[in-house]
Design an enzyme around this catalytic site. Structure first.
Site, PDB file in Angstrom:
ATOM      1  N   HIS A 145      17.776 -64.583  41.145  1.00 44.58           N
ATOM      2  CA  HIS A 145      18.239 -63.927  42.373  1.00 44.58           C
ATOM      3  C   HIS A 145      19.757 -63.757  42.307  1.00 44.58           C
ATOM      4  O   HIS A 145      20.478 -64.725  42.123  1.00 44.58           O
ATOM      5  CB  HIS A 145      17.857 -64.750  43.604  1.00 44.58           C
ATOM      6  N   TYR A 197      18.503 -66.348  55.485  1.00 41.68           N
ATOM      7  CA  TYR A 197      18.796 -67.466  56.395  1.00 41.68           C
ATOM      8  C   TYR A 197      19.130 -66.845  57.750  1.00 41.68           C
ATOM      9  O   TYR A 197      20.076 -66.055  57.838  1.00 41.68           O
ATOM     10  CB  TYR A 197      20.004 -68.266  55.903  1.00 41.68           C
ATOM     11  N   PRO A 205      18.661 -79.378  53.912  1.00 46.95           N
ATOM     12  CA  PRO A 205      18.271 -78.376  52.912  1.00 46.95           C
ATOM     13  C   PRO A 205      18.944 -77.011  53.056  1.00 46.95           C
ATOM     14  O   PRO A 205      18.732 -76.139  52.209  1.00 46.95           O
ATOM     15  CB  PRO A 205      16.752 -78.255  53.110  1.00 46.95           C
ATOM     16  N   LYS A 242      20.812 -77.699  48.042  1.00 40.69           N
ATOM     17  CA  LYS A 242      21.607 -78.502  47.104  1.00 40.69           C
ATOM     18  C   LYS A 242      20.944 -79.802  46.634  1.00 40.69           C
ATOM     19  O   LYS A 242      21.378 -80.396  45.636  1.00 40.69           O
ATOM     20  CB  LYS A 242      22.963 -78.862  47.749  1.00 40.69           C
ATOM     21  N   TYR A 292      27.252 -71.754  46.724  1.00 42.74           N
ATOM     22  CA  TYR A 292      25.790 -71.605  46.672  1.00 42.74           C
ATOM     23  C   TYR A 292      25.294 -71.639  45.223  1.00 42.74           C
ATOM     24  O   TYR A 292      24.282 -72.273  44.914  1.00 42.74           O
ATOM     25  CB  TYR A 292      25.364 -70.307  47.360  1.00 42.74           C
TER      26      TYR A 292
END
Ligand code: RFL
Ligand code: PHB
Length: 402
Positions: free
Chosen positions: A72, A203, A295, A299, A393
């Site tokens: 991704h 998100y 979450p 990580k 990220y």
């Protein structure tokens, strides 16, 4: 029984460490409380950083991941009726993440271990660690298997037994400091054999609470809803879950979303936790045994992998170069990366969740929510802000030993 490294726990940390040590010919035994099937039934992480992907390749367990995993190069943040794409590769100069489930990573590791012929003792009860710090340098582990008491002598112990394990508890209270924050909500997760709602993760922050649209493959979806800690999974029917999810996802995504029966549904509480130091004598804490993150930043498993990378380098130096001094570096190196992951996960959690129903009330709650909305705008309205999100990220680089 006798080995060089006794590994407590056959989760991803323990299995990955065992596999890497096996590659170097360093003998190790894994002691696990439950069955392999039970471990594979736990649905957890889905996003792997490049560092973890590289480590799995180094361990020789990447064949299926490289075939079936999905690279991704971006994800989305949805809030205030807008959607912002974080273009990971463009913003970081080429870094991406791999979507490949923890269950699959664990299955690949279990198969590789069985093939390599290394011992894993499943369903071991009453596991105890002894003499982890003594003058004799000879720690040992005892446990019960099939009603018999077993003793495993070793040089080192890797505590890979998760948050509720025995390893951390073996470190005396006056030696360790534990930092903890418990969040006033949980994540209700649902896994289903349906086409993912979107081709990238989304998100979503909404007035009804947070939601995450994730996936395991092109035919398997993973979704999460922020729920109060008082909610019980039995009271959430699949229908109720899909209905609520549709209200939290962006309209055009929700209207096209495929629904279907759940394969798994569970509620996970959210927690930030760190134990310092991460070593004591000949015992090293690895992964969730030493630290937990909420979450939201994806990580947890990735921090476990970077601990494993550090311990693997140390053990290799101990056994290949006879350098025992390097073991003192373990905790310091791990904790630098762990605290970064903790901060990022805490920050993402605060920005993306609705804290309205928490212990703070009135103006305090409103101010907090306003601060976080303003922060979300600040970091997504410009490329520098998005870069800060993207860099964290995809994950910070692994640190080498001195
Ligand atoms: P685990 O996986 O908890 O494994 C520990 C193992 O030790 C065993 N054990 C014992 N064995 C012997 N004796 C004892 N006394 C023992 N006590 C326990 C247990 O049975 C178990 O098999 O820890 P490990 O290996 O450190 O791995 C950590 C990861 O599992 C965890 O960090 C991640 O799943 C966190 N996480 C995520 N991480 C990511 O990097 N990306 C994600 O997208 C992500 N999503 C998530 C997550 C965790 C979640 N939950 C449910 C907590 C999503 C969720 C919902
Ligand atoms: C998941 O797919 O389980 C997942 C993905 C991203 C997260 C957390 C969980 O931040």
């Amino acid at each position: 029984m006798k080995t060089k490294v006794a590994i407590i726990g056959a989760g991803p940390s323990g299995l990955l460490l065992g596999q890497l040590l096996a590659k170097q010919g360093i003998d190790n035994v894994i002691i696990e409380r439950v069955t392999g099937e039970y471990i594979l039934g736990r649905i957890r992480a889905g996003v792997l950083e490049q560092g973890m992907v590289n480590l799995l390749r180094e361990a020789g367990v990447s064949e299926r991941m490289d075939k079936e995993g999905e690279v991704h190069d971006g994800f989305e943040l949805a809030f205030n009726n807008k959607r912002v794409r974080i273009a990971l590769d463009e913003l970081t100069g080429g870094d991406t993440v791999m979507v490949y489930g923890q269950t699959e990573v664990t299955r690949d590791l279990m198969e590789a271990r069985a093939k390599a012929g290394y011992t894993t003792v499943y369903e071991a009860s009453d596991v105890k660690l002894h003499d982890v710090k003594s003058d004799t340098d000879t720690p040992y582990v005892t446990f019960e298997k099939n009603g018999e008491q077993v003793r495993l002598d070793c040089d080192y112990i890797a505590g890979c037994d998760g948050f509720h394990g025995v390893s951390r508890k073996t470190i005396p209270d006056d030696v360790k400091t534990e930092f903890e924050r418990v969040y006033p909500f949980g994540w209700l997760g649902l896994l289903s054999d349906t086409k993912p709602a979107h081709d990238e993760l989304i998100y979503c922050k909404t007035d009804r609470g947070f939601a995450l649209a994730s996936m395991r493959s092109q035919t398997r979806s993973r979704y999460y809803l922020q729920v109060p800690l008082t909610d019980k999974v039995e009271n959430w029917s699949d229908e109720a879950f899909w209905e609520e999810l549709k209200k939290r996802l962006p309209d055009d995504v929700a209207s096209k979303m495929q629904t279907g029966p759940s394969i798994e549904k569970s509620i996970a509480p959210l927690r930030s936790f760190v134990c310092e130091p991460m070593q004591y004598g000949n015992l090293f804490l690895v992964g969730d045994a030493a630290h937990i993150v909420p979450p939201t930043g994806a990580k947890g498993l990735n921090l476990a992998a970077s601990d494993v990378a550090t311990l693997y380098k140390i053990m290799t130096r101990v056994y290949k170069e006879n350098d025992k001094d390097c073991i003192n570096q373990y905790s310091e190196i791990c904790l630098r990366r762990v605290w970064n992951g903790e901060r990022f996960s805490w920050w993402m959690t605060n920005m993306m969740h609705d804290f309205d129903d928490v212990s703070v009330s009135g103006a305090d709650a409103i101010t907090f929510d306003r601060f976080m909305s303003s922060e979300l705008n600040f970091y997504t309205d410009n490329e520098e802000g998005r870069k800060v999100v993207a860099m964290q990220y995809v994950g910070l680089p692994y640190e080498d030993l001195k």
